[in-house]
Design a protein around this motif. Structure first.
Motif, PDB file in Angstrom:
ATOM      1  N   LEU A  23      37.019  44.396  36.671  1.00 37.84           N
ATOM      2  CA  LEU A  23      38.299  43.679  36.837  1.00 37.84           C
ATOM      3  C   LEU A  23      38.818  43.206  35.469  1.00 37.84           C
ATOM      4  O   LEU A  23      40.025  43.192  35.232  1.00 37.84           O
ATOM      5  N   ILE A  33      46.557  42.495  38.869  1.00 34.42           N
ATOM      6  CA  ILE A  33      45.856  42.584  40.151  1.00 34.42           C
ATOM      7  C   ILE A  33      46.691  41.845  41.193  1.00 34.42           C
ATOM      8  O   ILE A  33      46.816  40.620  41.150  1.00 34.42           O
ATOM      9  N   THR A  36      42.997  41.597  45.979  1.00 33.19           N
ATOM     10  CA  THR A  36      41.640  42.140  45.853  1.00 33.19           C
ATOM     11  C   THR A  36      40.734  41.520  46.913  1.00 33.19           C
ATOM     12  O   THR A  36      40.929  40.355  47.288  1.00 33.19           O
ATOM     13  N   VAL A  72      34.737  46.776  46.341  1.00 30.17           N
ATOM     14  CA  VAL A  72      35.855  45.864  46.090  1.00 30.17           C
ATOM     15  C   VAL A  72      37.125  46.706  46.012  1.00 30.17           C
ATOM     16  O   VAL A  72      37.233  47.588  45.153  1.00 30.17           O
ATOM     17  N   SER A  74      41.305  46.885  45.610  1.00 30.44           N
ATOM     18  CA  SER A  74      42.354  46.113  44.943  1.00 30.44           C
ATOM     19  C   SER A  74      43.655  46.892  44.929  1.00 30.44           C
ATOM     20  O   SER A  74      43.662  48.123  44.976  1.00 30.44           O
TER      21      SER A  74
END
Ligand code: CMP
Length: 139
Positions: A23, A33, A36, A72, A74
């Motif tokens: 990230l 971002i 997320t 994860v 995003s």
């Protein structure tokens, strides 16, 4: 609003505690971002997400791998975000990825290659809406 793209930090990178590093690379590259979250995909979700690959010989293994642990997911935003994120990830095979890319730094194999990013505007739309509702895209 800039272009949107969809990102997955894959199970290998999550298991190796690389969520923060990846990230940070995304933020440092200038992409924003927008949303997320950590998820554990079901088999049906992973098969649906990778449906375009269902005739490929690696499809079964790819699905098993993607459900082997949490990911994860995003939504990233920026001018030309789709291409910029693909450049930041590097080549699909980490062995061929350039220095400074996510896959070079954190990928172990063509399957456990740390990250996924949308490959074009149409797939970006489908992929963002596969995992996020419009209410989750923070402005
Ligand atoms: P991704 O961008 O997530 O899209 C499909 C994935 O299939 C790809 O990254 C690779 O991690 C994975 N994959 C596994 N084996 C292969 C292969 N032989 N060729 C291309 N992609 C592969």
């Amino acid at each position: 609003m800039g272009e949107l793209t969809f990102s997955i930090i894959k199970p290998d990178a999550v298991a190796n505690n690389k969520i923060g590093d990846i990230l940070k690379m995304i933020s440092d590259s200038g992409l924003t971002i927008k949303a997320t979250k950590m998820i554990q995909m079901t088999k049906v979700q992973a098969e649906g997400f990778y449906a375009v690959h269902k005739e490929r010989p690696f499809f079964g293994e790819l699905v098993e791998y993607m459900i082997s642990g949490p990911c994860v997911v995003s939504v990233l935003e920026g001018d030309n975000a789709i291409k910029r994120y693909r450049d930041l990830m590097g080549a699909t095979n980490p062995a061929e990825a350039a220095e400074g890319t996510i896959r070079k730094a954190f990928g172990a194999s063509i399957e456990a290659n740390a990250s996924h990013g949308s490959d074009g505007p149409d797939t970006a739309k489908v992929e963002v809406s596969y995992f996020f509702s419009s209410l989750e895209l923070v402005n």
